[in-house]
Design an enzyme around this catalytic site. Sequence first.
Site, mmCIF file in Angstrom:
data_model
loop_
_atom_site.group_PDB
_atom_site.id
_atom_site.type_symbol
_atom_site.label_atom_id
_atom_site.label_comp_id
_atom_site.label_asym_id
_atom_site.label_seq_id
_atom_site.Cartn_x
_atom_site.Cartn_y
_atom_site.Cartn_z
ATOM 1 N N ASP A 44 45.885 23.830 43.229
ATOM 2 C CA ASP A 44 44.491 23.633 42.812
ATOM 3 C C ASP A 44 44.495 22.813 41.527
ATOM 4 O OD1 ASP A 44 41.699 24.053 41.947
ATOM 5 O OD2 ASP A 44 41.691 25.694 43.400
ATOM 6 N N LYS A 79 33.850 27.379 56.168
ATOM 7 C CA LYS A 79 32.493 27.422 55.612
ATOM 8 C C LYS A 79 31.575 26.777 56.645
ATOM 9 C CE LYS A 79 34.804 28.248 51.725
ATOM 10 N NZ LYS A 79 34.960 29.534 51.088
#
Length: 367
Positions: A252, A317
């Site tokens: 990340d 999502k």
Amino acid sequence: MDCLLRYCRAGFETECAEEIAAETAALPTAGAPCAGSGFVECRFSAAPDPAALTALTDWARAIFARQSLLAFAHLQSLPRTDRLTPIMAILAERGERYFDAWVEAPETDEGKALAPFCKSFGNALIGGLKKARLLDPTGRSLSASEARDGRERPAASRRLHAFFPQSDNVYLAAADPRSSAPWPQGIPRLKFPREAPSRSTLKLEEALLTLLDPGERERWLKPGMTAVDLGAAPGGWTWQLVRRSLRVTAVDNGPMDAALMQSGLVAHTREDGFRFRPKKPVDWMVCDMVEQPRRIAELVARWFADGWCRQSIFNLKLPMKKRYAETMLCLDLIRGKLAGAGRDVELRAKQLYHDREEITVFCRLRK
Ligand code: SAM
């Protein structure tokens, strides 16, 4: 009256109904599935064959359902002064003994307002069942996993559910603990661990609890195993893996929680999760990046096709519209790509309580 009754997240009744419609396409239903608020029912015009019913009421197989039951009665306009008598009349006529009884309501604002009623009526119902000798608490609840491990069914093998969409309207259903969700309302009430870096941690905890059984958790999450967490910051998912003594590469650009990094089990790399490749294959790849679901599905397929991981848990999502179609498309995409690559994978998917506009998927390479 036999009717399939599924509890779902409020706002996802359409997806839950679409899933039921697909599963019951070849069965004798009395019309299309009917959406309530926080639940969907589907009535049968004739009894479906037992194998079909077993599959339909297997909660683990339903993506958009928190619970999946076969209701045997639906009573409406119950007298508010005495709901118990008509319910007990039906239960006495059936004569089935239950090892427990749960009084539930949908997880909606209206349903939440019924919580005090459900609690007090639960006591009344248990009292009524005892009096009618229909409660056998010695028959104990077996979880699905215990049952799969080959343990015997108890004498009273089913749990009674009284599900109240409104306080004068109840569905009565009986559930086999081996194939139904083991939590009232189908909701695991997890406590947020104070040391965890983010609330997202509960999503992975619930996924591990829901998508894997205890034996699988023990076999597939062993200390010393390796994992990659794509979109890891600040580290809620990594924390769950570290808690189980896995070594994690956290990918990340954002910062990771300092205390978590001190565990010595995490290597943080600031890279694009779509470009990152592990130097060696890992046991797990988990992914919580907020991205288009098809991009995530392609990425997961690539990880398995190239043999970079054995197991994965990832979020899809969902878009605002056509959420069921998008779910099916993504799961088919993974299956199709991996079949093409000669890989045999198992997929389990669920919309979890801690998910929002998303579903969580477990994918595993079979031997
Ligand atoms: N699972 C995390 C936790 O439990 O704390 C939360 C993840 S958060 C929902 C999504 C993360 O994905 C963000 O930290 C974001 O920086 C990261 N992300 C989004 N796109 C990314 C990419 N292409 N490569 C790497 N990380 C990405």
